[in-house]
Design a protein around this motif. Structure first.
Motif, PDB file in Angstrom:
ATOM      1  N   LYS A 151     -13.412  76.973  60.298  1.00 17.08           N
ATOM      2  CA  LYS A 151     -13.997  78.099  61.042  1.00 17.08           C
ATOM      3  C   LYS A 151     -14.020  77.817  62.542  1.00 17.08           C
ATOM      4  O   LYS A 151     -14.998  78.097  63.240  1.00 17.08           O
ATOM      5  N   GLY A 152     -12.941  77.218  63.041  1.00 18.64           N
ATOM      6  CA  GLY A 152     -12.825  76.925  64.455  1.00 18.64           C
ATOM      7  C   GLY A 152     -13.633  75.747  64.927  1.00 18.64           C
ATOM      8  O   GLY A 152     -13.668  75.462  66.125  1.00 18.64           O
ATOM      9  N   MET A 208     -24.939  65.611  68.668  1.00 17.69           N
ATOM     10  CA  MET A 208     -23.908  65.030  67.818  1.00 17.69           C
ATOM     11  C   MET A 208     -24.583  64.390  66.618  1.00 17.69           C
ATOM     12  O   MET A 208     -25.517  63.601  66.769  1.00 17.69           O
ATOM     13  N   ILE A 209     -24.126  64.733  65.430  1.00 19.38           N
ATOM     14  CA  ILE A 209     -24.716  64.240  64.189  1.00 19.38           C
ATOM     15  C   ILE A 209     -23.715  63.314  63.500  1.00 19.38           C
ATOM     16  O   ILE A 209     -22.538  63.657  63.355  1.00 19.38           O
ATOM     17  N   ILE A 210     -24.189  62.143  63.076  1.00 15.80           N
ATOM     18  CA  ILE A 210     -23.367  61.162  62.377  1.00 15.80           C
ATOM     19  C   ILE A 210     -24.047  60.840  61.065  1.00 15.80           C
ATOM     20  O   ILE A 210     -25.217  60.459  61.036  1.00 15.80           O
ATOM     21  N   LYS A 211     -23.340  60.994  59.968  1.00 12.99           N
ATOM     22  CA  LYS A 211     -23.866  60.716  58.642  1.00 12.99           C
ATOM     23  C   LYS A 211     -22.829  59.951  57.838  1.00 12.99           C
ATOM     24  O   LYS A 211     -21.635  60.146  58.015  1.00 12.99           O
ATOM     25  N   GLY A 212     -23.311  59.104  56.921  1.00 13.09           N
ATOM     26  CA  GLY A 212     -22.383  58.394  56.058  1.00 13.09           C
ATOM     27  C   GLY A 212     -23.048  57.236  55.361  1.00 13.09           C
ATOM     28  O   GLY A 212     -24.254  57.022  55.458  1.00 13.09           O
ATOM     29  N   ASP A 271     -21.651  69.266  68.235  1.00 15.58           N
ATOM     30  CA  ASP A 271     -22.063  70.665  68.304  1.00 15.58           C
ATOM     31  C   ASP A 271     -20.840  71.551  68.560  1.00 15.58           C
ATOM     32  O   ASP A 271     -19.894  71.158  69.248  1.00 15.58           O
ATOM     33  N   ALA A 272     -20.873  72.757  67.992  1.00 16.15           N
ATOM     34  CA  ALA A 272     -19.727  73.665  68.110  1.00 16.15           C
ATOM     35  C   ALA A 272     -19.472  74.095  69.549  1.00 16.15           C
ATOM     36  O   ALA A 272     -18.382  74.587  69.867  1.00 16.15           O
ATOM     37  N   PHE A 308     -20.845  61.662  76.924  1.00 14.61           N
ATOM     38  CA  PHE A 308     -20.068  62.904  76.969  1.00 14.61           C
ATOM     39  C   PHE A 308     -20.839  64.057  77.613  1.00 14.61           C
ATOM     40  O   PHE A 308     -20.274  65.125  77.835  1.00 14.61           O
ATOM     41  N   GLY A 309     -22.122  63.868  77.881  1.00 14.24           N
ATOM     42  CA  GLY A 309     -22.914  64.937  78.472  1.00 14.24           C
ATOM     43  C   GLY A 309     -23.320  66.009  77.487  1.00 14.24           C
ATOM     44  O   GLY A 309     -23.575  67.153  77.885  1.00 14.24           O
ATOM     45  N   HIS A 310     -23.414  65.661  76.204  1.00 15.74           N
ATOM     46  CA  HIS A 310     -23.827  66.631  75.191  1.00 15.74           C
ATOM     47  C   HIS A 310     -25.348  66.724  75.144  1.00 15.74           C
ATOM     48  O   HIS A 310     -26.059  65.791  75.514  1.00 15.74           O
TER      49      HIS A 310
END
Length: 494
Positions: free
Chosen positions: A103-104, A1-5, A67-68, A143-145
């Motif tokens: 794109k889904g 998981m990517i967080i930017k800002g 992630d997708a 979340f188990g990612h």
């Protein structure tokens, strides 16, 4: 998981970006802590509150991109916002949450108001990168990612002693999307050209034959401008030091090269010359594809082999032409809407910057007038000195008038410079968007060509199968007739 800002201003532009439906398949406002159902007005109010704290960036904008492979539930999205809010120290602040699907793949944007109304101070945004990674790490575990390595809180210094740096920046990734070549492929291509050249002039001829334009950058370095208009540093692309690149290109007169802007204009002109009009299909009309009525059925197998490719039947060609025209018009309408949206956003942004400069200059003029007015005993002494020495008073008035004129002249230059800069930014943004549109049209035309070839091959294959089936049927009928002839005649009845 990517967080930017990070913290920012520009409420109108941000609201317009979050509400775009041309580049997003789906846009949904999940939360809006405001008394009005309007993102632009809400963000503008939050930015206005920051002026009471003498702050400039009253908004904190961040996006969470998982992630997708993982589908996030509404409860997980809410939990992600809650965890990130606590890590950033923005708990209790008004916020807006917007979901985008492209794109889904889904991601969310969160915008907080940084102004604390109770203390009229700005919530701190220091060490925000650490907060992003702490929240990302916590959510991945919850979340188990799969764990995504980071640079700060998510970095294992024992296994990763060196500070990680991305192989490709975000700007280089966008350039790769526009050019159709990855950064590695482009650099490998240029390295191969360099290895085959023994001088700078030979390398210049090689890259220009490939489609690049060698130009001079703002500094002493050379740059390359790709066919799509992207600007690349020559030393960076060849993985050479700046001095080494200059030594290799020593026999090239840098002053004789075009600037990067002129080179981009050359590439745009080349693209326009190489492309047909926007709505003209890259194929002859359907009437030209169809054979004349009196010659239909006279095309032999030899003619088909000489043509090099099977042709479409008139009905199929007409149907494909109609569908391609409809898709081309749909893409053109989308491009027109996107260009109109960009122009609207740029106008709002320019108006906001011009209004800000106007307010700043008005405050400066008022301060000049206020500083020149003396009151009380100072004013009385100043008036008495001017009466006793009229020449001194006239000299001071002249100095003040001169300073006032200089102030007006400087402010006029500032306004003119800002307008020039805004026009240049507008032209660059619109040019980049049009380049992307042209690339999309080229991709669409290439897709149409592949589809026509596929339909033609399928039609020819179907015709061959039908002919084979008919031949097999005739052969079976012939054998059946021969079998009947070989049977002995029936005996006469006694």
């Amino acid at each position: 998981m990517i967080i930017k800002g990070g913290s920012r201003a520009g409420p109108r532009q941000l609201a317009a970006h979050l509400q775009r439906t041309d580049t997003n398949e789906r846009m949904e406002v999940l939360e809006l802590h405001s008394g009005i159902d309007d993102l632009a007005a809400t963000f503008r109010d939050w930015q206005t509150l920051s002026e009471g704290t003498r702050g400039k960036k009253g908004l904190y904008h961040v996006n969470i991109d998982p992630d997708a492979r993982y589908d996030m539930t509404p409860q997980q999205w809410a939990r992600a916002v809650e965890v990130l809010e606590q890590e950033l120290g923005l708990d209790g602040q008004p916020r807006a949450v917007v979901l985008h699907e492209k794109k889904g793949r889904q991601h969310i944007h969160i915008v907080w108001c940084r102004t604390d109304l109770e203390t009229m101070t700005m919530r701190s945004d220091s060490n925000n990168y650490l907060a992003h990674e702490r929240a990302s790490l916590k959510l991945e575990r919850e979340f188990g990612h799969e764990h995504v390595p980071g640079k700060h809180a998510k970095r294992d210094r024992a296994k990763q002693p060196e500070f990680p740096r991305a192989d490709v920046s975000h700007a280089e990734h966008q350039q790769a999307e526009r050019s159709g070549l990855s950064t590695q492929e482009r650099r490998a291509q240029l390295a191969a050209l360099k290895s085959s050249c023994d001088s700078g002039m030979a390398f210049k001829a090689a890259v220009e034959e490939t489609g690049y334009v060698l130009a001079r950058g703002d500094s002493k370095d050379f740059v390359l401008v790709g066919p799509e208009g992207s600007v690349y540093s020559l030393s960076r692309e060849l993985k050479m030091k700046a001095g080494e690149a200059r030594a290799f290109m020593a026999d090239v007169d840098r002053d004789a090269l075009p600037t990067a802007s002129d080179a981009k204009a050359q590439q745009r002109d080349r693209q326009k010359d190489a492309e047909p009009p926007a709505f003209e299909m890259q194929r002859p009309p359907v009437e030209d594809l169809a054979p004349e009525p009196e010659t239909q059925g006279e095309i032999t197998d030899a003619q088909e082999q000489d043509s090099g490719a099977p042709e479409l039947a008139p009905a199929v060609a007409a149907a494909l032409a109609a569908r391609e025209q409809a898709e081309a018009e749909k893409l053109a309408k989308w491009h027109h809407a996107e260009l109109r949206q960009l122009r609207h956003v740029l106008v709002l942004e320019a108006r906001e910057k011009i209004d800000g400069l106007r307010r700043q200059q008005q405050a400066e003029r008022e301060r000049f007038i206020r500083d020149g007015k003396l009151s009380g005993i100072e004013g009385y002494i100043e008036a008495l000195q001017n009466r006793l020495n009229p020449g001194r008073g006239a000299e001071k008035r002249l100095e003040r008038e001169t300073a006032w004129k200089h102030l007006h002249k400087r402010q006029a230059i500032e306004r003119a410079d800002l307008r020039t800069l805004l026009r240049q930014d507008r032209a660059e943004h619109i040019a980049e968007l049009k380049e992307r549109h042209e690339q999309q049209r080229r991709d669409q035309q290439a897709g149409f060509a592949r589809e026509r070839i596929r339909y033609a091959e399928d039609s020819a294959r179907a015709a061959r199968l039908l002919a084979q089936v008919e031949e097999d049927r005739r052969e079976a009928e012939r054998r059946r007739q021969e079998g009947r002839a070989a049977e002995p005649p029936p005996r006469p009845a006694k």
